[in-house]
Every structure is written in C-alpha cells, then in structure tokens.
Design a protein around this motif. Structure first.
Motif, PDB file in Angstrom:
ATOM      1  N   ASP A  72      33.913  34.708  48.046  1.00 56.48           N
ATOM      2  CA  ASP A  72      35.642  35.360  48.265  1.00 56.48           C
ATOM      3  C   ASP A  72      36.290  34.632  46.604  1.00 56.48           C
ATOM      4  O   ASP A  72      36.275  33.575  46.642  1.00 56.48           O
ATOM      5  CB  ASP A  72      36.241  34.840  49.568  1.00 56.48           C
ATOM      6  CG  ASP A  72      37.210  35.182  49.995  1.00 56.48           C
ATOM      7  OD1 ASP A  72      38.473  34.790  48.644  1.00 56.48           O
ATOM      8  OD2 ASP A  72      37.485  35.963  50.365  1.00 56.48           O
ATOM      9  N   ILE A  73      36.554  35.733  46.132  1.00 58.25           N
ATOM     10  CA  ILE A  73      36.823  35.131  44.885  1.00 58.25           C
ATOM     11  C   ILE A  73      38.089  34.273  45.001  1.00 58.25           C
ATOM     12  O   ILE A  73      38.499  33.326  44.473  1.00 58.25           O
ATOM     13  CB  ILE A  73      36.802  36.842  43.714  1.00 58.25           C
ATOM     14  CG1 ILE A  73      37.295  36.011  42.484  1.00 58.25           C
ATOM     15  CG2 ILE A  73      37.691  37.235  45.075  1.00 58.25           C
ATOM     16  CD1 ILE A  73      36.133  35.701  41.692  1.00 58.25           C
ATOM     17  N   GLU A  74      38.979  34.975  45.810  1.00 60.16           N
ATOM     18  CA  GLU A  74      40.048  34.036  45.574  1.00 60.16           C
ATOM     19  C   GLU A  74      39.685  32.809  46.776  1.00 60.16           C
ATOM     20  O   GLU A  74      40.756  31.383  45.934  1.00 60.16           O
ATOM     21  CB  GLU A  74      41.134  34.465  46.624  1.00 60.16           C
ATOM     22  CG  GLU A  74      41.973  36.013  46.570  1.00 60.16           C
ATOM     23  CD  GLU A  74      42.600  36.258  45.066  1.00 60.16           C
ATOM     24  OE1 GLU A  74      43.428  34.964  45.016  1.00 60.16           O
ATOM     25  OE2 GLU A  74      42.630  37.220  43.918  1.00 60.16           O
ATOM     26  N   VAL A  75      39.042  32.535  47.389  1.00 57.01           N
ATOM     27  CA  VAL A  75      39.051  30.777  47.692  1.00 57.01           C
ATOM     28  C   VAL A  75      38.712  30.338  46.588  1.00 57.01           C
ATOM     29  O   VAL A  75      38.371  29.354  46.461  1.00 57.01           O
ATOM     30  CB  VAL A  75      37.757  31.064  49.394  1.00 57.01           C
ATOM     31  CG1 VAL A  75      37.266  29.771  49.217  1.00 57.01           C
ATOM     32  CG2 VAL A  75      38.498  31.895  50.233  1.00 57.01           C
ATOM     33  N   LYS A  76      37.562  30.887  45.701  1.00 52.23           N
ATOM     34  CA  LYS A  76      36.696  30.623  44.514  1.00 52.23           C
ATOM     35  C   LYS A  76      37.514  29.799  43.465  1.00 52.23           C
ATOM     36  O   LYS A  76      38.181  29.027  43.040  1.00 52.23           O
ATOM     37  CB  LYS A  76      35.877  31.072  44.247  1.00 52.23           C
ATOM     38  CG  LYS A  76      34.300  31.198  45.145  1.00 52.23           C
ATOM     39  CD  LYS A  76      33.012  31.785  44.409  1.00 52.23           C
ATOM     40  CE  LYS A  76      32.104  31.906  44.922  1.00 52.23           C
ATOM     41  NZ  LYS A  76      31.752  30.602  45.270  1.00 52.23           N
ATOM     42  N   ALA A  77      39.072  30.783  43.414  1.00 52.54           N
ATOM     43  CA  ALA A  77      39.886  30.767  42.146  1.00 52.54           C
ATOM     44  C   ALA A  77      40.383  29.109  42.855  1.00 52.54           C
ATOM     45  O   ALA A  77      40.804  28.578  42.090  1.00 52.54           O
ATOM     46  CB  ALA A  77      40.622  32.129  42.715  1.00 52.54           C
ATOM     47  N   GLN A  78      41.206  29.564  43.835  1.00 55.86           N
ATOM     48  CA  GLN A  78      42.001  28.466  44.298  1.00 55.86           C
ATOM     49  C   GLN A  78      40.907  26.894  44.820  1.00 55.86           C
ATOM     50  O   GLN A  78      42.109  26.070  44.047  1.00 55.86           O
ATOM     51  CB  GLN A  78      42.369  28.356  46.209  1.00 55.86           C
ATOM     52  CG  GLN A  78      43.230  29.675  46.228  1.00 55.86           C
ATOM     53  CD  GLN A  78      43.598  30.149  47.935  1.00 55.86           C
ATOM     54  OE1 GLN A  78      42.900  28.789  48.771  1.00 55.86           O
ATOM     55  NE2 GLN A  78      43.720  31.814  47.504  1.00 55.86           N
TER      56      GLN A  78
ATOM     57  N   ARG B  49      34.258  37.257  36.341  1.00 56.82           N
ATOM     58  CA  ARG B  49      35.421  37.013  37.163  1.00 56.82           C
ATOM     59  C   ARG B  49      35.476  35.300  37.735  1.00 56.82           C
ATOM     60  O   ARG B  49      36.783  35.311  37.821  1.00 56.82           O
ATOM     61  CB  ARG B  49      35.174  37.650  38.486  1.00 56.82           C
ATOM     62  CG  ARG B  49      35.373  39.333  38.494  1.00 56.82           C
ATOM     63  CD  ARG B  49      35.129  39.948  39.324  1.00 56.82           C
ATOM     64  NE  ARG B  49      36.347  39.639  40.154  1.00 56.82           N
ATOM     65  CZ  ARG B  49      36.593  40.101  41.964  1.00 56.82           C
ATOM     66  NH1 ARG B  49      36.281  40.758  42.510  1.00 56.82           N
ATOM     67  NH2 ARG B  49      38.245  39.699  41.664  1.00 56.82           N
TER      68      ARG B  49
ATOM     69  N   GLU C 240      38.241  33.413  35.023  1.00 56.61           N
ATOM     70  CA  GLU C 240      39.652  35.060  34.804  1.00 56.61           C
ATOM     71  C   GLU C 240      40.712  34.020  35.023  1.00 56.61           C
ATOM     72  O   GLU C 240      41.396  33.684  34.279  1.00 56.61           O
ATOM     73  CB  GLU C 240      39.682  35.681  35.833  1.00 56.61           C
ATOM     74  CG  GLU C 240      38.783  36.891  35.735  1.00 56.61           C
ATOM     75  CD  GLU C 240      38.938  38.038  36.746  1.00 56.61           C
ATOM     76  OE1 GLU C 240      38.937  38.970  36.140  1.00 56.61           O
ATOM     77  OE2 GLU C 240      39.715  38.170  37.729  1.00 56.61           O
ATOM     78  N   ARG C 241      40.723  32.924  35.291  1.00 52.19           N
ATOM     79  CA  ARG C 241      42.256  32.015  35.935  1.00 52.19           C
ATOM     80  C   ARG C 241      41.689  30.478  35.014  1.00 52.19           C
ATOM     81  O   ARG C 241      42.533  29.234  35.338  1.00 52.19           O
ATOM     82  CB  ARG C 241      42.942  31.996  37.549  1.00 52.19           C
ATOM     83  CG  ARG C 241      42.627  33.491  37.743  1.00 52.19           C
ATOM     84  CD  ARG C 241      43.025  34.051  39.420  1.00 52.19           C
ATOM     85  NE  ARG C 241      42.638  35.075  40.107  1.00 52.19           N
ATOM     86  CZ  ARG C 241      43.268  34.609  41.700  1.00 52.19           C
ATOM     87  NH1 ARG C 241      43.591  33.899  41.896  1.00 52.19           N
ATOM     88  NH2 ARG C 241      42.553  35.945  41.792  1.00 52.19           N
TER      89      ARG C 241
END
Length: 770
Positions: free
Chosen positions: A110-116, A142, A145-146
């Motif tokens: 999950d991209i959001e879980v990974k970004a966090q 992706r 990105e952050r």
C-alpha cells in the motif's frame, strides 16, 4: 559450527541489517540474512492491546512470532541462527535503525503505508545506510516521491521471492537518482553474501519475472478454460515435457493460493496499458475462479482448489470428479517439440500456450530487459522452469517454430525472426541476443567462475573418456568427471592415478575437484561396474576393484599438492569419499553429503569409513567412532553444510558459501592460498572401540532409514569388525585401516543379497529392503 561460515572478501559487507515487516516474506528475508552471519533487527507493529510500558517481549510478540514461524518452516539453516535476529516493534524501537547498514521495508503493498514507513525511517537511519523495498507491484518512481534526496540516492527495490532461503532470484530496481555505488554494493552483497542471483531490472510493472510469469500462467489457464479442456490434461502436457514445474498451471495456482489472484494479477492488469497482450485474458473474473474464491476453495491455503488432493478435479458446478485416464496422444510425448507436433487437443493447446508466452517475451523484451538472458534467468529462478522461454525456443528449433507460426496463422515476432537469422537466441558460446535483436556478449556476473569458461582456452593436461584435467597457468589443476552424474568409474580412477603418478613433473601446484553441475558433485562409484562385479561372484576381481579405489584415494590424500573440493549439490558414496580425502572443501550451504553404501550392499570401501572417523575426531566430536558408524548405518545424506558441520563431517578449515555460483571461484582462491608452502599431511592414527562393543546390535535406525533387516545387520556387522578392536589394537594407522576396510567391504558385498541390492538400485534407483 559457525567457524565454517565464509563471507566472501567484500569491500563493504553488511554486518547489521533491519527488516520492517515480520510477515512470511519479511521474516524470511531476516532469516536468510541471519544465515549469512548478519545481525538483524526484525520489526513489526506492537502486539494488540499493549502499551509502551509493557515488557519488550510482550510488545514485540508479532516479530517474535515471525521468527518462530521461520524456525518451523526451516527458513534458518540452523535453529540457533534465529538468535541473530532481534524481535522489535515499530513504536518503541525505531531509534535502533541508526545501528544498521541496510534497512529492508517489507510492509503491506500500500503506497500510503509505505510512504509513512519511509518518513519514520528517515528520522532514524544512519547516514549512508541503504534502504530498500521488497515490493513486487509498486513502481520505484512512486515509492521515492516523498523521500528526501539522500534517501533517494540510497534507495532501491530488492524484490525477493518466497521462500527467501530457497528461491535464488532477487530483482533489483534502481533509478537515475540512485548512487551507482549503492546499486553496485547491493548487487554484490545480494549475490556473494546472501547467496542469491541479483537481476537488475527496469522500473516497469511486474519487473521481469512476474511480468512474464503471470502472463504465462494467466494466458495458459484462460486458453484451457475457454476450450473446456480437462485440467489434468493441461497440466500434463504443459509441464514436465517443457521443463516447467510438474504442478502445471492449475496446480501452481493452487500452490500459490487463488485468493491472491485479484491482488497479484489484478494489480498487473491495472498497471499495464490497454494494448498490452495480458489484457486479452481475464482469469481473475472467470466464473470458475470467482466461484472457487467465494467458496473458500483457494488451493493449498483452503480445503481444495482446482484440485482436491491428488485424485480429484473441480467441475463447473464446483463439485469434484475423479481424475480422468488421459488418452490424448500428446501426453505420451517427452519433449516440447514432440508435444507440440501432435495434432490433438493437448498438442494444439501446448503449442498455443507456449507461443503466447514466447510472443509476449518477444514483444515486451525491449521494454523490460537488456538481453534475452535476463528473461530466461527470471523464469528459471523465479518460476522454476528448467530453461527459459528463449532457451526452449532454441531447443525446439527456430525454423520449425517459424513454420508452425505461419501454418497456424500467427505472425512471427521480429525478435524471433532476428534470432532465426542470427542462428539462435544464443548464436555462439558467450553470446546472446539483446532485447532489440542484436548479438551481444553474454552478461558476466562479478565473481562467478564457470568451469566451461575457465577452461575454454586452457591446455588439457590429461583426458580420457571419463574425466579431464586442465592446468591453469598458475599451476592450479582442475579435475572434472565427465561421466553421467559424475560417477566414479574405472576411467576416473585411471586418470586420477595418472595425475598423481606424474605429480613431480606435471607442474601441478594445487588440485581442485569441480564441475559446473550445481545439482550433483558426484553420485559415487559407477553402479553398472558394481553390478557386473557382483554378478561375477569373483571375489578376487571385487577385491581388486575396491582395493584400487582405496589406493588411489589414499594417494590423493597424501598428494604433494593440496586438494580442494568445490562441493555443490549431492556428494554420496565414492563422491563423498573424494570430499573426505581432500585437504579442504568450499561447500555450498545447501549441499548434501552421505555414505549410502549399505543400500547397495556395500560399505564405504575407498577409505570413507575411517576417514570420517578421522575428520570427526579432528572436529572435536564426542565418540567419533560411534558417530561415524551411525552416519554410515543410516545411509541417508546429511542435507546442508551447517548440518554437516554440526555433525563433524566437514574439515575444520572448510568454508561454507551461500552462493553456489561463487563456490568454484572461492575454491580456486583457497587452493592458490594453501599451495604456498604446502606440505602433505602426516599419516593419522584412527581410534577403534574396545573388543566386545556391540555397535550393530545397539544401532537404532531413523524413520528415514527404515526398519533394520537381516541383510542390514549382516552388512553392518562387517563394518563393526573395522571399528571394534577384537584384535586388541584400539588404534591403527590410516593405511592399515584402509587395508582392513577393503577386506570387510568385500566380505559385505560378496553375498547374493548384497548383489540383489546393487542390481535393484541400478534398475530402479530405489533401495531394496531385502
């Protein structure tokens, strides 16, 4: 015995690592790192209903459960390697990330879980530490990105395959912003320290293995279901004859778990454009696939799937029927071309399924890979194919394939045409086709030495029909048995004897015993010779054969130059005795070694019985005679170098390497090192047990060994006469032990029941329990 663990000489090996995510994959990666001698911090979220004030072992229970699961699944090469992994949790222990060289993220896709997760890693990671993701579905572009620029420079994707101990492939993806030295270090560590094959991939959906592998599975299954073919027919014709896993396509779906189809195949469909060939197939939403998932019939993760057990197959009504007795003539064919030449439902399906996969490889190659070698490697290492699709095409014949394409109305892909014009996808030794159809040099992996390449332009020192000896320009000789399964025939003994007889004049400074076969080092004495000797009932000839092998092996042990075995795969019988007579060995971590002579009516008569005692004694094993007797009596190979070391079956100076591909290079390096100032070993004294010791009577067979028969007892009483000093001599020089060993071996084999065992093994490859 961890002193045997060998970490290759790297400029920057990984000493400490962290893995975030203690699920099956994350904990498996941690276990493989521990196998390589790396200290690992394994993280997962805190256990439910706990608070920061609770005991660490309570808070980190999820990570501990991941470790325990790997112990049960044998993810650790030795159970005590689990002590190298520390269970932690992501709320209390993230500051410890600053202690490690490499951080692997293995959390949800999950991209959001990974970004966090990356944001939290950034707060604690040490400057210069590597960060990688085990993702198989999310593009690197992706993921970064952050991220801050420093983490981007130190970030790659390292896509391991499950289970990480077993599966050799790791796909590595970098970006134009990745520091080249970071990429180089990750590749080197992955290959030479973790023992994997690192395949550098482009940042494209599914990378290489899943892009091709998922297409192969989905297209083949969809074609079969559309035609209403029996599932067992599909899995029979499009599996073993092609060198594809014997499960076949539907069996493989069951093995993976049908519940994963929407996420794995669905994500690939969503990531690829509408004109990609995979969009022509929609297995995920096929009524049979949907109905199985809705009923919880997910394969091996449920009660059943496409198959229930081995004997039942699902129907369109989700009931199960017995397997059919297949009468399609394609089932009898043994190789890909023979299958595809059959004009039957099975033969036509096999051609169409293979052609769809080959088409897809050809049309996507330029997008996903540099050479056709990358794609073939991905399918061999990631999906268990015996040879990749391009290698299979060469084997089938490109002229035949293109004619078949045209006859069936298929357009011949341009890459296939280029291969036909070039003379194959691998036109000549050392060359391959690039993904654009140009002939290029085959990619070279750092530190990998293949015997075929090493000896291509090296003079042959000695050769006969059974073996060849090449002499390198630095005086290191390489002995390679060319017999089937590298069996030790009379010809092998002849050449080895000739080499040793000319030791003072042939310029050999060191000898390496090796081959390019990762599966088998040597399957032992030639069975056909043993059977012929047994049938002759000529005790003099049997004695001559056994004594000759023992004499040659003894000369090898006391040779004026060091002897190093490059041990990969299986070494049994006379092959194991070669290893035992070597000065030292470089041993692949998954190698197997054993003395199963009892199952063919023999004893290890070429010195194995007493050399095993000697090596166990030098390794500090308690009761080495009893332990050696047990190994020989059990007659089952010991699997894994660490298990061999734990039993005292390796020399104390042997090296264990996790990478099979680097064993030969390391053996050559060690041979050169040991050759400096080498002196042959002094003759050892072999201990024996006091008179009256009942070794055979007190021996208890393991379940694998089976129940002890009267014939087993007779053979083992012969072995007992070697190791028990009824003559009062509680120790003997090893040459005297060798002479006695020949006598008891001949006695054991000179009996009709023993000959029957040898004949049965030669004809069936299974032991006779007579």
């Amino acid at each position: 015995m961890t002193e045997h663990l060998h970490v290759p000489v790297l400029e920057a090996p990984i000493r400490r690592a962290a893995v975030l995510g203690a699920g099956s994959m994350g904990a498996g990666i941690a276990a493989q790192m521990a196998n390589a001698g790396i200290e690992v911090l394994l993280y997962d979220v805190p256990a439910a209903e706990t608070t920061p004030g609770d005991a660490p072992e309570v808070r980190s229970a999820r990570a501990r459960a991941g470790i325990e699961a790997q112990i049960k699944r044998r993810g650790f090469m030795r159970p005590d390697f689990a002590e190298r992994v520390t269970p932690l949790n992501t709320e209390d222990d993230l500051p410890r990330l600053g202690e490690v060289d490499w951080i692997v993220e293995a959390v949800f896709e999950d991209i959001e879980v990974k970004a966090q997760t990356y944001a939290r890693i950034a707060q604690h990671r040490a400057p210069g530490s590597i960060v990688s993701s085990n993702t198989s579905t999310i593009p690197l572009a992706r993921l970064v990105e952050r991220m801050d620029e420093d983490m981007v420079r130190h970030f790659v994707i390292t896509h391991f395959f499950n289970p990480p101990r077993v599966m050799r492939l790791v796909e590595i993806v970098s970006s134009g912003r990745t520091d080249p030295q970071v990429l180089s270090r990750v590749v080197t560590v992955t290959e030479q320290q973790l023992g994997k094959v690192a395949l550098t991939c482009r940042d494209t959906p599914g990378f290489i293995a899943n892009r091709i592998g998922n297409f192969w599975m989905e297209s083949a299954a969809a074609i079969a279901l559309e035609r209403g073919l029996p599932l067992e027919l599909v899995d029979a014709v499009f599996s073993r004859p092609f060198g594809i896993p014997r499960t076949g396509v539907f069996g493989l779906f069951d093995y993976i778990g049908l519940q994963l189809a929407p996420s794995v195949w669905g994500s690939l469909h969503r990531a690829l454009p509408a004109d990609d060939a995979i969009q022509r197939f929609d297995l995920v939403n096929h009524p049979l696939m949907v109905g199985l998932r809705e009923r919880g019939l997910t394969g091996r993760t449920g009660e059943s799937g496409f198959y229930r057990g081995r004997d039942e197959v699902v129907t369109e009504t989700f009931e199960y029927r017995p397997r059919m007795q297949l009468d399609d003539p394609a089932v009898a064919a043994k190789d890909p071309r023979s299958v595809m030449e059959v004009d039957s439902p099975g033969g036509r399906f096999a051609f169409d399924a293979f052609a769809e996969t080959l088409d897809y490889c050809c049309t996507t190659a330029a997008e996903i890979a540099d050479t056709i070698e990358d794609i073939d490697q991905a399918m061999v290492l990631g999906y268990g194919w015996g040879a990749g699709p391009f290698a299979l095409a060469d084997r089938v014949g490109l002229d035949w394939l293109t004619e078949k394409y045209r006859a069936t109305g298929r357009q011949v892909p341009s890459l296939l045409q280029a291969a036909q014009e070039a003379g194959g996808f691998r036109p000549s030794p050392g060359t391959v086709l690039s993904s654009k159809g140009l002939v290029v040099d085959q990619p070279v992996r750092d530190g990998v030495v293949r015997l075929e390449d090493l000896t291509a332009d090296v003079p042959v020192l000695l050769r006969n029909d059974a073996a060849v000896v090449h002499l390198l320009d630095d005086g290191v000789a390489v002995f390679n048995m060319t017999t089937p399964m590298h069996s030790v025939s009379s010809g092998v003994l002849d050449l080895m004897d000739e080499l040793l007889a000319s030791a003072e004049t042939n310029g050999v400074r060191a000898l390496v015993l090796a081959s390019d076969d990762e599966r088998v080092f040597s399957a032992g004495a030639d069975l056909a010779t043993l059977v012929e000797l047994g049938r002759s009932q000529d005790e003099e000839r049997i004695t001559e054969f056994v004594a000759r092998g023992r004499t040659v092996y003894s000369r090898l042990r006391f040779a004026p130059f060091p002897v190093v075995s490059a041990l990969c795969g299986l070494a049994i019988g006379g092959g194991a005795e070669l290893v035992l007579h070597s000065d030292l060995s470089v041993v692949h971590a998954e190698a197997q070694l054993g003395l199963p002579e009892r199952t063919v009516g023999l004893l290890p008569g070429w010195g194995g019985s007493h050399q095993l005692v000697r090596i166990m004694q030098e390794a500090g094993v308690a009761s080495p005679v009893e332990q050696a007797f047990d190994v020989i009596a059990q007659a089952t190979p010991v699997a894994g170098a660490h298990a061999l070391a734990a039993r005292g079956m390796l020399h104390t100076q042997d090296r264990i390497a996790l990478s099979a591909d680097h064993v030969l290079a390391e053996a050559l390096r060690v041979a050169r090192e040991v050759a400096e100032g080498y002196t042959p070993p002094a003759e050892a004294t072999i201990p024996r047990l006091p008179a009256g010791t009942a070794l055979e009577a007190s021996w208890v067979p393991s379940p694998r060994a089976g129940e002890k028969t009267a014939n087993d007892s007779r053979i083992l009483r012969c072995l007992e006469r070697l190791h028990v000093a009824e003559d009062g001599q509680v120790e003997l020089p090893e040459r005297a032990m060798g002479e006695l060993e020949t006598k008891v071996t001949v006695e054991a084999f000179s009996h009709p029941d023993s000959v029957a065992r040898a004949e049965h093994m030669a004809s069936t490859r299974k032991p006779l329990r007579n």
